[in-house]
Write a protein that holds these residues in place. Structure first.
Motif, PDB file in Angstrom:
ATOM      1  N   ALA A  31       0.825  -1.208   0.000  1.00  0.00           N
ATOM      2  CA  ALA A  31       0.000   0.000   0.000  1.00  0.00           C
ATOM      3  C   ALA A  31       0.855   1.252   0.000  1.00  0.00           C
ATOM      4  O   ALA A  31       0.428   2.316  -0.443  1.00  0.00           O
ATOM      5  CB  ALA A  31      -0.929  -0.001   1.210  1.00  0.00           C
ATOM      6  N   ARG A  32       2.050   1.152   0.533  1.00  0.00           N
ATOM      7  CA  ARG A  32       2.986   2.289   0.545  1.00  0.00           C
ATOM      8  C   ARG A  32       4.393   1.747   0.386  1.00  0.00           C
ATOM      9  O   ARG A  32       4.654   0.575   0.673  1.00  0.00           O
ATOM     10  CB  ARG A  32       2.858   3.109   1.833  1.00  0.00           C
ATOM     11  CG  ARG A  32       3.136   2.334   3.104  1.00  0.00           C
ATOM     12  CD  ARG A  32       2.740   3.093   4.337  1.00  0.00           C
ATOM     13  NE  ARG A  32       1.318   3.375   4.351  1.00  0.00           N
ATOM     14  CZ  ARG A  32       0.393   2.493   4.750  1.00  0.00           C
ATOM     15  NH1 ARG A  32       0.764   1.266   5.127  1.00  0.00           N
ATOM     16  NH2 ARG A  32      -0.881   2.814   4.761  1.00  0.00           N
ATOM     17  N   ARG A  33       5.271   2.606  -0.099  1.00  0.00           N
ATOM     18  CA  ARG A  33       6.665   2.206  -0.273  1.00  0.00           C
ATOM     19  C   ARG A  33       7.587   3.280   0.309  1.00  0.00           C
ATOM     20  O   ARG A  33       7.153   4.350   0.719  1.00  0.00           O
ATOM     21  CB  ARG A  33       6.976   1.948  -1.757  1.00  0.00           C
ATOM     22  CG  ARG A  33       6.316   0.675  -2.294  1.00  0.00           C
ATOM     23  CD  ARG A  33       6.928   0.227  -3.603  1.00  0.00           C
ATOM     24  NE  ARG A  33       6.605   1.134  -4.697  1.00  0.00           N
ATOM     25  CZ  ARG A  33       7.229   1.119  -5.879  1.00  0.00           C
ATOM     26  NH1 ARG A  33       8.222   0.265  -6.087  1.00  0.00           N
ATOM     27  NH2 ARG A  33       6.884   1.948  -6.836  1.00  0.00           N
ATOM     28  N   ILE A  34       8.870   2.958   0.307  1.00  0.00           N
ATOM     29  CA  ILE A  34       9.876   3.772   0.978  1.00  0.00           C
ATOM     30  C   ILE A  34      10.775   4.472  -0.035  1.00  0.00           C
ATOM     31  O   ILE A  34      11.241   3.853  -0.989  1.00  0.00           O
ATOM     32  CB  ILE A  34      10.751   2.898   1.904  1.00  0.00           C
ATOM     33  CG1 ILE A  34       9.900   2.167   2.942  1.00  0.00           C
ATOM     34  CG2 ILE A  34      11.843   3.731   2.562  1.00  0.00           C
ATOM     35  CD1 ILE A  34       9.157   3.082   3.894  1.00  0.00           C
ATOM     36  N   VAL A  35      11.009   5.750   0.183  1.00  0.00           N
ATOM     37  CA  VAL A  35      12.083   6.461  -0.496  1.00  0.00           C
ATOM     38  C   VAL A  35      13.225   6.611   0.497  1.00  0.00           C
ATOM     39  O   VAL A  35      13.055   7.237   1.557  1.00  0.00           O
ATOM     40  CB  VAL A  35      11.637   7.851  -0.990  1.00  0.00           C
ATOM     41  CG1 VAL A  35      12.855   8.658  -1.468  1.00  0.00           C
ATOM     42  CG2 VAL A  35      10.632   7.724  -2.127  1.00  0.00           C
ATOM     43  N   LEU A  36      14.354   6.030   0.186  1.00  0.00           N
ATOM     44  CA  LEU A  36      15.550   6.172   1.012  1.00  0.00           C
ATOM     45  C   LEU A  36      16.308   7.403   0.529  1.00  0.00           C
ATOM     46  O   LEU A  36      16.638   7.516  -0.654  1.00  0.00           O
ATOM     47  CB  LEU A  36      16.430   4.928   0.907  1.00  0.00           C
ATOM     48  CG  LEU A  36      15.834   3.650   1.512  1.00  0.00           C
ATOM     49  CD1 LEU A  36      16.700   2.442   1.163  1.00  0.00           C
ATOM     50  CD2 LEU A  36      15.675   3.777   3.021  1.00  0.00           C
ATOM     51  N   LEU A  37      16.575   8.320   1.445  1.00  0.00           N
ATOM     52  CA  LEU A  37      17.190   9.604   1.110  1.00  0.00           C
ATOM     53  C   LEU A  37      18.460   9.787   1.930  1.00  0.00           C
ATOM     54  O   LEU A  37      18.399   9.887   3.161  1.00  0.00           O
ATOM     55  CB  LEU A  37      16.212  10.739   1.395  1.00  0.00           C
ATOM     56  CG  LEU A  37      16.704  12.161   1.151  1.00  0.00           C
ATOM     57  CD1 LEU A  37      17.004  12.385  -0.332  1.00  0.00           C
ATOM     58  CD2 LEU A  37      15.667  13.171   1.652  1.00  0.00           C
ATOM     59  N   THR A  38      19.587   9.821   1.239  1.00  0.00           N
ATOM     60  CA  THR A  38      20.855  10.026   1.920  1.00  0.00           C
ATOM     61  C   THR A  38      21.593  11.198   1.300  1.00  0.00           C
ATOM     62  O   THR A  38      21.095  11.871   0.399  1.00  0.00           O
ATOM     63  CB  THR A  38      21.718   8.744   1.903  1.00  0.00           C
ATOM     64  OG1 THR A  38      22.792   8.876   2.838  1.00  0.00           O
ATOM     65  CG2 THR A  38      22.272   8.461   0.519  1.00  0.00           C
ATOM     66  N   GLY A  39      22.795  11.427   1.779  1.00  0.00           N
ATOM     67  CA  GLY A  39      23.617  12.530   1.308  1.00  0.00           C
ATOM     68  C   GLY A  39      24.477  13.026   2.457  1.00  0.00           C
ATOM     69  O   GLY A  39      24.196  12.732   3.625  1.00  0.00           O
ATOM     70  N   PRO A  40      25.530  13.752   2.155  1.00  0.00           N
ATOM     71  CA  PRO A  40      26.394  14.260   3.216  1.00  0.00           C
ATOM     72  C   PRO A  40      25.612  15.084   4.231  1.00  0.00           C
ATOM     73  O   PRO A  40      24.611  15.725   3.889  1.00  0.00           O
ATOM     74  CB  PRO A  40      27.403  15.132   2.461  1.00  0.00           C
ATOM     75  CG  PRO A  40      27.385  14.611   1.063  1.00  0.00           C
ATOM     76  CD  PRO A  40      25.988  14.157   0.818  1.00  0.00           C
ATOM     77  N   SER A  41      26.049  15.061   5.464  1.00  0.00           N
ATOM     78  CA  SER A  41      25.449  15.918   6.478  1.00  0.00           C
ATOM     79  C   SER A  41      25.555  17.368   6.024  1.00  0.00           C
ATOM     80  O   SER A  41      26.632  17.839   5.665  1.00  0.00           O
ATOM     81  CB  SER A  41      26.187  15.722   7.803  1.00  0.00           C
ATOM     82  OG  SER A  41      25.668  16.554   8.802  1.00  0.00           O
ATOM     83  N   GLY A  42      24.423  18.076   5.992  1.00  0.00           N
ATOM     84  CA  GLY A  42      24.403  19.452   5.519  1.00  0.00           C
ATOM     85  C   GLY A  42      24.012  19.594   4.061  1.00  0.00           C
ATOM     86  O   GLY A  42      23.986  20.708   3.534  1.00  0.00           O
ATOM     87  N   SER A  43      23.672  18.491   3.386  1.00  0.00           N
ATOM     88  CA  SER A  43      23.362  18.550   1.955  1.00  0.00           C
ATOM     89  C   SER A  43      21.925  18.943   1.661  1.00  0.00           C
ATOM     90  O   SER A  43      21.561  19.135   0.491  1.00  0.00           O
ATOM     91  CB  SER A  43      23.665  17.199   1.287  1.00  0.00           C
ATOM     92  OG  SER A  43      22.884  16.162   1.867  1.00  0.00           O
TER      93      SER A  43
END
Length: 223
Positions: A31-43
């Motif tokens: 019913a729902r899915r995940i977006v994984l969001l990463t990046g350098p701290s402060g990005s």
């Protein structure tokens, strides 16, 4: 000063979505899915999630307490940029729960004192997408993809000096650590950022600007 990876080097969302992020054949579409969001701290991860207005799981809340056995050390303190400082199993269990039931129990972590101070409940409501953001999000790409719950995996890209400056301003404003520690850590992260970004993209994240990431995530919400 140049970075080794840029958004232009990354494959476009249109080209990768079917290959990487579709539900495996024969699996039931959640019913729902995940977006994984990463990046350098402060990005700009937190700023992006605020603009989107979607349910957000802050993966940094799954850090271990500072006195957890075997914590990695750097700069004379716990190395909070090492995945061993973080409870990946608990984070994955919470993502599976919010996909399956629409809610998940998550810890509340206090960064200045380096320990969990409570718990809260993340409610997804009728949102088709939940964003899970944090510097360790890429560690969960393979498992979420195998479970058929991965909608996208994104690594934000900005010039290193931009991330350095915004990270420093935030950490000082929030009194996260003593100033000398923030300077040493910030300089170390500035130098390490290209290698970190390569690791996250190797784990399956797409490298895009914050503006492109916002467009791509909003496209997932279209009927």
């Amino acid at each position: 000063m140049t970075d080794s990876a840029t958004p232009e080097d990354a494959t476009s969302h249109e080209a990768t979505s079917d290959a990487l992020f579709e539900v495996p054949p024969g699996a039931r579409r959640p019913a729902r899915r995940i977006v994984l969001l990463t990046g350098p701290s402060g990005s700009g991860k937190t700023a992006l999630t605020r603009r989107l207005g979607l349910p957000v799981m802050n993966l940094d809340d799954f850090y271990h307490d500072a006195d957890f056995p075997g914590m990695p050390m750097r700069y004379g303190i716990v190395d909070w940029d090492d995945p061993r400082s973080w409870d990946s199993a608990a984070a994955l269990d919470a993502l599976r729960a919010v996909v399956r039931t629409g809610r998940a129990d998550v810890p509340v972590y206090d960064i200045p004192t380096s320990r969990r101070t409570g718990a809260t409940v993340l409610e997804a409501g009728d949102a088709p997408v939940v964003v899970a953001e944090g510097i360790f999000a890429a560690e969960l790409v393979a498992a979420c993809r195998a479970d058929g719950i991965l909608a996208d995996a994104i690594c934000l890209s900005q010039p290193r000096v931009v991330s350095f400056w915004f990270r420093f301003l935030r950490d000082v404003a929030e009194s996260r650590k003593p100033l000398p520690t923030l300077v040493r850590r910030g300089w170390g992260l500035l130098r390490a950022e290209p290698a970190l970004v390569r690791r996250w993209t190797d784990l399956g994240c797409r490298l895009v600007t914050p503006a492109q990431a916002e467009r791509d995530i909003r496209a997932l919400l279209a009927p």
